[in-house]
Design a protein around this motif. Structure first.
Motif, PDB file in Angstrom:
ATOM      1  N   VAL A  74       0.695  -1.131  -0.109  1.00  0.00           N
ATOM      2  CA  VAL A  74       0.035   0.108   0.377  1.00  0.00           C
ATOM      3  C   VAL A  74       1.093   1.218   0.013  1.00  0.00           C
ATOM      4  CG1 VAL A  74      -1.835   1.284   1.385  1.00  0.00           C
ATOM      5  CG2 VAL A  74      -1.980  -1.223   0.835  1.00  0.00           C
ATOM      6  N   GLY A  75       1.888   1.246   0.914  1.00  0.00           N
ATOM      7  CA  GLY A  75       2.714   2.467   0.949  1.00  0.00           C
ATOM      8  C   GLY A  75       3.488   2.782  -0.312  1.00  0.00           C
ATOM      9  N   SER A  76       3.825   1.748  -1.296  1.00  0.00           N
ATOM     10  CA  SER A  76       4.735   1.812  -2.427  1.00  0.00           C
ATOM     11  C   SER A  76       3.532   2.333  -3.333  1.00  0.00           C
ATOM     12  CB  SER A  76       5.185   0.516  -2.894  1.00  0.00           C
ATOM     13  OG  SER A  76       6.255   0.057  -1.894  1.00  0.00           O
ATOM     14  N   LEU A  77       2.378   1.640  -3.521  1.00  0.00           N
ATOM     15  CA  LEU A  77       1.328   2.276  -4.329  1.00  0.00           C
ATOM     16  C   LEU A  77       1.156   3.869  -4.192  1.00  0.00           C
ATOM     17  CD1 LEU A  77      -0.480   1.516  -6.693  1.00  0.00           C
ATOM     18  CD2 LEU A  77      -2.156   0.585  -4.873  1.00  0.00           C
ATOM     19  N   LEU A  78       0.608   4.095  -2.847  1.00  0.00           N
ATOM     20  CA  LEU A  78       0.453   5.529  -2.457  1.00  0.00           C
ATOM     21  C   LEU A  78       1.473   6.390  -3.322  1.00  0.00           C
ATOM     22  CD1 LEU A  78      -1.124   5.395   0.926  1.00  0.00           C
ATOM     23  CD2 LEU A  78      -2.357   5.578  -1.233  1.00  0.00           C
ATOM     24  N   LEU A  79       2.904   5.807  -2.780  1.00  0.00           N
ATOM     25  CA  LEU A  79       4.084   7.086  -3.405  1.00  0.00           C
ATOM     26  C   LEU A  79       4.049   6.823  -4.811  1.00  0.00           C
ATOM     27  CD1 LEU A  79       6.417   8.495  -2.249  1.00  0.00           C
ATOM     28  CD2 LEU A  79       7.631   6.424  -2.076  1.00  0.00           C
ATOM     29  N   LEU A  80       4.183   5.675  -5.657  1.00  0.00           N
ATOM     30  CA  LEU A  80       4.162   5.758  -6.951  1.00  0.00           C
ATOM     31  C   LEU A  80       2.622   6.793  -7.493  1.00  0.00           C
ATOM     32  CD1 LEU A  80       4.839   2.197  -7.827  1.00  0.00           C
ATOM     33  CD2 LEU A  80       6.318   4.304  -8.351  1.00  0.00           C
ATOM     34  N   ALA A  81       1.700   6.746  -6.992  1.00  0.00           N
ATOM     35  CA  ALA A  81       0.689   7.129  -7.285  1.00  0.00           C
ATOM     36  C   ALA A  81       0.843   8.861  -7.195  1.00  0.00           C
ATOM     37  CB  ALA A  81      -0.554   7.079  -6.455  1.00  0.00           C
ATOM     38  N   PHE A  82       1.651   9.289  -6.164  1.00  0.00           N
ATOM     39  CA  PHE A  82       2.080  10.682  -5.843  1.00  0.00           C
ATOM     40  C   PHE A  82       2.960  10.985  -7.074  1.00  0.00           C
ATOM     41  CE2 PHE A  82       5.206  13.395  -3.947  1.00  0.00           C
ATOM     42  CZ  PHE A  82       4.686  14.210  -3.862  1.00  0.00           C
ATOM     43  N   ILE A  83       3.932  10.272  -7.241  1.00  0.00           N
ATOM     44  CA  ILE A  83       4.761  10.785  -8.225  1.00  0.00           C
ATOM     45  C   ILE A  83       4.041  10.913  -9.613  1.00  0.00           C
ATOM     46  CG2 ILE A  83       7.011   9.793  -9.709  1.00  0.00           C
ATOM     47  CD1 ILE A  83       7.572   8.188  -7.086  1.00  0.00           C
ATOM     48  N   TYR A  84       3.437   9.908 -10.065  1.00  0.00           N
ATOM     49  CA  TYR A  84       2.718   9.880 -11.366  1.00  0.00           C
ATOM     50  C   TYR A  84       1.699  11.318 -11.318  1.00  0.00           C
ATOM     51  CZ  TYR A  84       4.000   5.530 -13.179  1.00  0.00           C
ATOM     52  OH  TYR A  84       4.819   4.429 -13.659  1.00  0.00           O
ATOM     53  N   LEU A  85       1.040  11.499 -10.232  1.00  0.00           N
ATOM     54  CA  LEU A  85       0.329  12.685 -10.243  1.00  0.00           C
ATOM     55  C   LEU A  85       1.097  13.943 -10.258  1.00  0.00           C
ATOM     56  CD1 LEU A  85      -2.591  14.203  -9.455  1.00  0.00           C
ATOM     57  CD2 LEU A  85      -2.014  14.017  -7.168  1.00  0.00           C
ATOM     58  N   LEU A  86       2.238  14.008  -9.464  1.00  0.00           N
ATOM     59  CA  LEU A  86       3.300  15.155  -9.703  1.00  0.00           C
ATOM     60  C   LEU A  86       3.691  15.325 -11.288  1.00  0.00           C
ATOM     61  CD1 LEU A  86       4.523  17.215  -7.750  1.00  0.00           C
ATOM     62  CD2 LEU A  86       6.485  15.680  -7.851  1.00  0.00           C
ATOM     63  N   ASN A  87       3.952  14.254 -11.820  1.00  0.00           N
ATOM     64  CA  ASN A  87       4.282  14.284 -13.105  1.00  0.00           C
ATOM     65  C   ASN A  87       3.113  14.687 -14.269  1.00  0.00           C
ATOM     66  OD1 ASN A  87       6.959  13.382 -12.713  1.00  0.00           O
ATOM     67  ND2 ASN A  87       6.542  11.397 -12.917  1.00  0.00           N
ATOM     68  N   TYR A  88       2.029  14.125 -13.926  1.00  0.00           N
ATOM     69  CA  TYR A  88       0.775  14.581 -14.639  1.00  0.00           C
ATOM     70  C   TYR A  88       0.466  16.324 -14.468  1.00  0.00           C
ATOM     71  CZ  TYR A  88      -4.082  15.446 -15.979  1.00  0.00           C
ATOM     72  OH  TYR A  88      -5.214  15.904 -16.418  1.00  0.00           O
ATOM     73  N   ARG A  89       0.765  16.676 -13.340  1.00  0.00           N
ATOM     74  CA  ARG A  89       0.591  18.114 -13.213  1.00  0.00           C
ATOM     75  C   ARG A  89       1.772  18.893 -13.764  1.00  0.00           C
ATOM     76  NH1 ARG A  89      -1.287  18.781  -6.606  1.00  0.00           N
ATOM     77  NH2 ARG A  89      -3.516  18.052  -6.967  1.00  0.00           N
ATOM     78  N   ALA A  90       2.873  18.671 -13.698  1.00  0.00           N
ATOM     79  CA  ALA A  90       4.042  19.213 -14.361  1.00  0.00           C
ATOM     80  C   ALA A  90       3.719  19.188 -15.957  1.00  0.00           C
ATOM     81  CB  ALA A  90       5.458  18.404 -13.872  1.00  0.00           C
ATOM     82  N   GLU A  91       3.424  18.299 -16.399  1.00  0.00           N
ATOM     83  CA  GLU A  91       2.982  17.952 -17.929  1.00  0.00           C
ATOM     84  C   GLU A  91       1.948  19.035 -18.333  1.00  0.00           C
ATOM     85  OE1 GLU A  91       2.492  14.015 -18.988  1.00  0.00           O
ATOM     86  OE2 GLU A  91       4.626  13.495 -18.510  1.00  0.00           O
ATOM     87  N   ARG A  92       1.054  19.105 -17.465  1.00  0.00           N
ATOM     88  CA  ARG A  92      -0.157  19.984 -17.900  1.00  0.00           C
ATOM     89  C   ARG A  92       0.210  21.333 -17.654  1.00  0.00           C
ATOM     90  NH1 ARG A  92      -5.956  19.419 -14.546  1.00  0.00           N
ATOM     91  NH2 ARG A  92      -7.180  20.840 -15.873  1.00  0.00           N
ATOM     92  N   LYS A  93       1.027  21.726 -16.974  1.00  0.00           N
ATOM     93  CA  LYS A  93       1.488  23.198 -16.701  1.00  0.00           C
ATOM     94  C   LYS A  93       2.360  23.671 -17.910  1.00  0.00           C
ATOM     95  CE  LYS A  93       1.642  23.622 -11.528  1.00  0.00           C
ATOM     96  NZ  LYS A  93       2.600  23.940 -10.477  1.00  0.00           N
ATOM     97  N   ILE A  94       3.185  22.602 -18.345  1.00  0.00           N
ATOM     98  CA  ILE A  94       3.902  22.871 -19.712  1.00  0.00           C
ATOM     99  C   ILE A  94       2.899  22.888 -20.891  1.00  0.00           C
ATOM    100  CG2 ILE A  94       5.489  21.813 -21.232  1.00  0.00           C
ATOM    101  CD1 ILE A  94       6.760  20.624 -18.867  1.00  0.00           C
ATOM    102  N   LYS A  95       2.063  22.302 -20.965  1.00  0.00           N
ATOM    103  CA  LYS A  95       1.063  22.316 -21.949  1.00  0.00           C
ATOM    104  C   LYS A  95       0.438  23.670 -21.889  1.00  0.00           C
ATOM    105  CE  LYS A  95       0.228  17.412 -22.899  1.00  0.00           C
ATOM    106  NZ  LYS A  95      -0.736  16.231 -22.482  1.00  0.00           N
ATOM    107  N   VAL A  96      -0.178  24.104 -20.906  1.00  0.00           N
ATOM    108  CA  VAL A  96      -0.895  25.464 -20.656  1.00  0.00           C
ATOM    109  C   VAL A  96       0.296  26.557 -21.141  1.00  0.00           C
ATOM    110  CG1 VAL A  96      -1.799  26.953 -18.932  1.00  0.00           C
ATOM    111  CG2 VAL A  96      -2.404  24.323 -18.861  1.00  0.00           C
ATOM    112  N   ALA A  97       1.326  26.468 -20.696  1.00  0.00           N
ATOM    113  CA  ALA A  97       2.400  27.654 -20.956  1.00  0.00           C
ATOM    114  C   ALA A  97       2.681  27.586 -22.498  1.00  0.00           C
ATOM    115  CB  ALA A  97       3.680  27.258 -20.000  1.00  0.00           C
TER     116      ALA A  97
END
Length: 229
Positions: A205-228
């Motif tokens: 569970v801990g590993s899954l949550l941490l990976l989900a956090f990483i993917y969410l962070l990458n998704y938000r970063a990519e979204r900001k780049i697209k918006v910019a």
């Protein structure tokens, strides 16, 4: 279930992962920047050395580090004379092993991020008179902040899941080198499957949550780049 011993293993694991991650970010950042800027033909060799723990069996790395740390060999004897104690079967020893084993998980994402930055912002900062450190901390770091968090999270998660390297270098010393992965192995070996389920489930569970956090962070970063753009 022996809650005290398992909580002690958890505390040792988190302590190991936290110290390893901090050191990896400190040494991995300049290494990644250096590799990103390097134009030498030897760059491929250095990148291969950094990435070696990705393909090298953990027990192989642990075995050679154990020999390196052993007081029976010149290297281990020298290290013992410097530190006053043997690095084999010690917390310091497993920290060193963890740093080497998790190095590519921190260096590689940072190196890729640095390489993708381009020269536009750096050249503009140079024209404005900004020094190397000023350029790095005020331009490079803010622009790659998400990657720093990702790299640190990957290094932390990878260290938590270690088994072979830690077992080879540190053994199974309660409160010193016994981490959760080794505690899980002990419970399975003793056929205490209920306790093993708790430990394995917590790690899962801990590993899954941490990976989900990483993917969410990458998704938000990519979204900001697209918006910019």
């Amino acid at each position: 279930m022996d809650y005290y011993n398992e909580w002690l293993a958890l505390a040792t694991t988190l302590k190991l992962a936290a110290i390893t991650t901090i050191i990896l970010v400190i040494i991995g950042t300049p290494l990644a920047w250096w590799l990103a800027q390097m134009q030498s033909r030897f760059k491929v060799i250095l990148e291969a050395l950094v990435a070696l723990p990705l393909v090298l069996p953990p027990t192989v790395l642990g075995f050679y580090l154990l020999l390196l740390f052993s007081p029976n060999y010149a290297s281990g004897s020298f290290l013992q004379s410097l530190t006053g104690s043997s690095l084999a079967f010690s917390f310091t020893g497993i920290v060193i092993g963890s740093i080497i084993y998790s190095l590519p998980f921190v260096v590689q994402p940072l190196q890729k991020a640095f390489e993708q930055l381009g020269d536009t912002h750096i050249e503009a900062a140079i024209m404005l008179g900004a020094g190397p450190l000023d350029r790095f901390f005020n331009i490079v770091v803010p622009m790659t902040k998400a990657t720093f968090i990702t790299a640190a999270s990957l290094g932390f998660a990878h260290t938590i899941g270690e088994f072979g390297v830690v077992l080879m270098i540190g053994g199974n010393i309660e409160g010193e080198t016994r981490v959760l992965s080794i505690a899980l192995f002990d419970q399975v070996e003793a056929m205490n499957y209920q306790t093993a389920h708790y430990l394995a489930g917590g790690l899962l569970v801990g590993s899954l949550l941490l990976l989900a956090f990483i993917y969410l962070l990458n998704y938000r970063a990519e979204r900001k780049i697209k918006v910019a753009n």
